[in-house]
Design a protein around this motif. Structure first.
Motif, PDB file in Angstrom:
ATOM      1  N   VAL A  10      -2.979 -17.143 -63.056  1.00  0.00           N
ATOM      2  CA  VAL A  10      -4.120 -17.361 -63.949  1.00  0.00           C
ATOM      3  C   VAL A  10      -5.418 -17.096 -63.199  1.00  0.00           C
ATOM      4  CG1 VAL A  10      -5.410 -19.173 -65.167  1.00  0.00           C
ATOM      5  CG2 VAL A  10      -2.943 -18.900 -65.559  1.00  0.00           C
ATOM      6  N   ASP A  11      -5.512 -17.584 -61.975  1.00  0.00           N
ATOM      7  CA  ASP A  11      -6.698 -17.351 -61.159  1.00  0.00           C
ATOM      8  C   ASP A  11      -6.925 -15.846 -60.959  1.00  0.00           C
ATOM      9  OD1 ASP A  11      -8.789 -18.722 -59.430  1.00  0.00           O
ATOM     10  OD2 ASP A  11      -7.887 -17.333 -58.002  1.00  0.00           O
ATOM     11  N   GLU A  12      -5.860 -15.096 -60.767  1.00  0.00           N
ATOM     12  CA  GLU A  12      -5.986 -13.649 -60.593  1.00  0.00           C
ATOM     13  C   GLU A  12      -6.534 -12.978 -61.853  1.00  0.00           C
ATOM     14  OE1 GLU A  12      -3.366  -9.706 -59.409  1.00  0.00           O
ATOM     15  OE2 GLU A  12      -2.476 -11.688 -59.184  1.00  0.00           O
ATOM     16  N   ILE A  38      -8.207 -25.373 -64.053  1.00  0.00           N
ATOM     17  CA  ILE A  38      -7.086 -24.793 -64.797  1.00  0.00           C
ATOM     18  C   ILE A  38      -6.230 -25.922 -65.349  1.00  0.00           C
ATOM     19  CG2 ILE A  38      -5.038 -23.332 -64.663  1.00  0.00           C
ATOM     20  CD1 ILE A  38      -6.389 -21.912 -62.248  1.00  0.00           C
ATOM     21  N   ARG A  39      -5.941 -25.834 -66.647  1.00  0.00           N
ATOM     22  CA  ARG A  39      -5.078 -26.810 -67.306  1.00  0.00           C
ATOM     23  C   ARG A  39      -3.998 -26.059 -68.086  1.00  0.00           C
ATOM     24  NH1 ARG A  39      -7.200 -29.891 -64.163  1.00  0.00           N
ATOM     25  NH2 ARG A  39      -8.825 -31.385 -64.685  1.00  0.00           N
ATOM     26  N   PHE A  40      -2.755 -26.478 -67.907  1.00  0.00           N
ATOM     27  CA  PHE A  40      -1.634 -25.870 -68.621  1.00  0.00           C
ATOM     28  C   PHE A  40      -1.190 -26.771 -69.751  1.00  0.00           C
ATOM     29  CE2 PHE A  40      -1.294 -24.044 -64.372  1.00  0.00           C
ATOM     30  CZ  PHE A  40      -1.223 -22.705 -64.683  1.00  0.00           C
ATOM     31  N   ILE A  94     -17.557 -16.283 -60.141  1.00  0.00           N
ATOM     32  CA  ILE A  94     -16.938 -17.279 -61.013  1.00  0.00           C
ATOM     33  C   ILE A  94     -16.326 -18.347 -60.111  1.00  0.00           C
ATOM     34  CG2 ILE A  94     -15.252 -17.699 -62.817  1.00  0.00           C
ATOM     35  CD1 ILE A  94     -15.608 -14.827 -63.729  1.00  0.00           C
ATOM     36  N   VAL A  95     -16.840 -19.569 -60.245  1.00  0.00           N
ATOM     37  CA  VAL A  95     -16.491 -20.644 -59.308  1.00  0.00           C
ATOM     38  C   VAL A  95     -16.112 -21.918 -60.056  1.00  0.00           C
ATOM     39  CG1 VAL A  95     -18.002 -19.704 -57.515  1.00  0.00           C
ATOM     40  CG2 VAL A  95     -18.898 -21.398 -59.111  1.00  0.00           C
ATOM     41  N   ASN A  96     -15.689 -22.933 -59.299  1.00  0.00           N
ATOM     42  CA  ASN A  96     -15.322 -24.241 -59.856  1.00  0.00           C
ATOM     43  C   ASN A  96     -14.331 -24.091 -61.001  1.00  0.00           C
ATOM     44  OD1 ASN A  96     -17.201 -25.275 -58.051  1.00  0.00           O
ATOM     45  ND2 ASN A  96     -18.820 -25.350 -59.573  1.00  0.00           N
ATOM     46  N   ARG A  97     -13.281 -23.357 -60.743  1.00  0.00           N
ATOM     47  CA  ARG A  97     -12.275 -23.074 -61.778  1.00  0.00           C
ATOM     48  C   ARG A  97     -11.379 -24.295 -61.986  1.00  0.00           C
ATOM     49  NH1 ARG A  97     -10.653 -16.880 -60.147  1.00  0.00           N
ATOM     50  NH2 ARG A  97     -12.770 -16.243 -59.712  1.00  0.00           N
TER      51      ARG A  97
END
Length: 163
Positions: A16-18, A83-85, A78-81
């Motif tokens: 997802v980060d990619e 992620i929630r699944f 783009i920072v402070n990501r």
């Protein structure tokens, strides 16, 4: 949680980060074909808070291709990501939500070549909300919403006084 589940979660986070990184690179490089490929079928984006449009992937890619001609130099950070699944961050389905802050320095196109500076003269920042779906081709964007919070325009230079 088993080690296998924990490894799957780590692998999904990296994937997802990619996608988010590839999104920034596609926009910054003006690679609109790569931009389109990041989206799932029926993917949409909303750039209205930044003065843009809302629409499907093709509409947005065409709008971006035209509007980004104003800024030949651009660099999304783009920072402070976050992620929630799935629901409540449980790895129970094939969806993800990402909230991420951005800073976007850009440089306006110049009419002549007299100004050779490469420093940005337009900077904006805000927050992205990304929706993603796991597909047979990997994680793909279903939604991108931009919430621009601030912008800094070029400073006006005082007019020269002629005596």
């Amino acid at each position: 949680m088993t080690q296998r589940v924990e490894l799957a979660i780590v692998m999904d986070r990296l994937a997802v980060d990619e996608v988010i990184t590839e999104y920034a690179v596609a926009v910054d490089d003006g690679d609109w074909e790569a931009y389109r490929k990041l989206f799932a079928p029926n993917g949409r984006a909303d750039y209205r808070s930044a003065g843009g449009i809302e629409g499907d992937t093709d509409q947005i890619a065409e709008w971006l291709a035209e509007s980004m001609k104003l800024f030949p130099m651009r660099q999304h950070l783009i920072v402070n990501r976050r992620i929630r699944f799935g629901a409540l961050d449980q790895h129970t389905d094939d969806t993800a939500r990402v909230q991420a802050d951005y800073v976007n320095p850009m440089r306006f196109a110049k009419e002549d070549d007299s100004d050779t500076s490469t420093s940005p003269d337009f900077v904006c920042g805000g927050r992205y909300a990304f929706g993603l779906l796991r597909t047979y081709d990997g994680w793909r964007l279903t939604e991108v919403v931009v919430e621009e919070k601030w912008r800094r325009l070029p400073e006006r230079r005082p007019e020269a006084v002629i005596n």
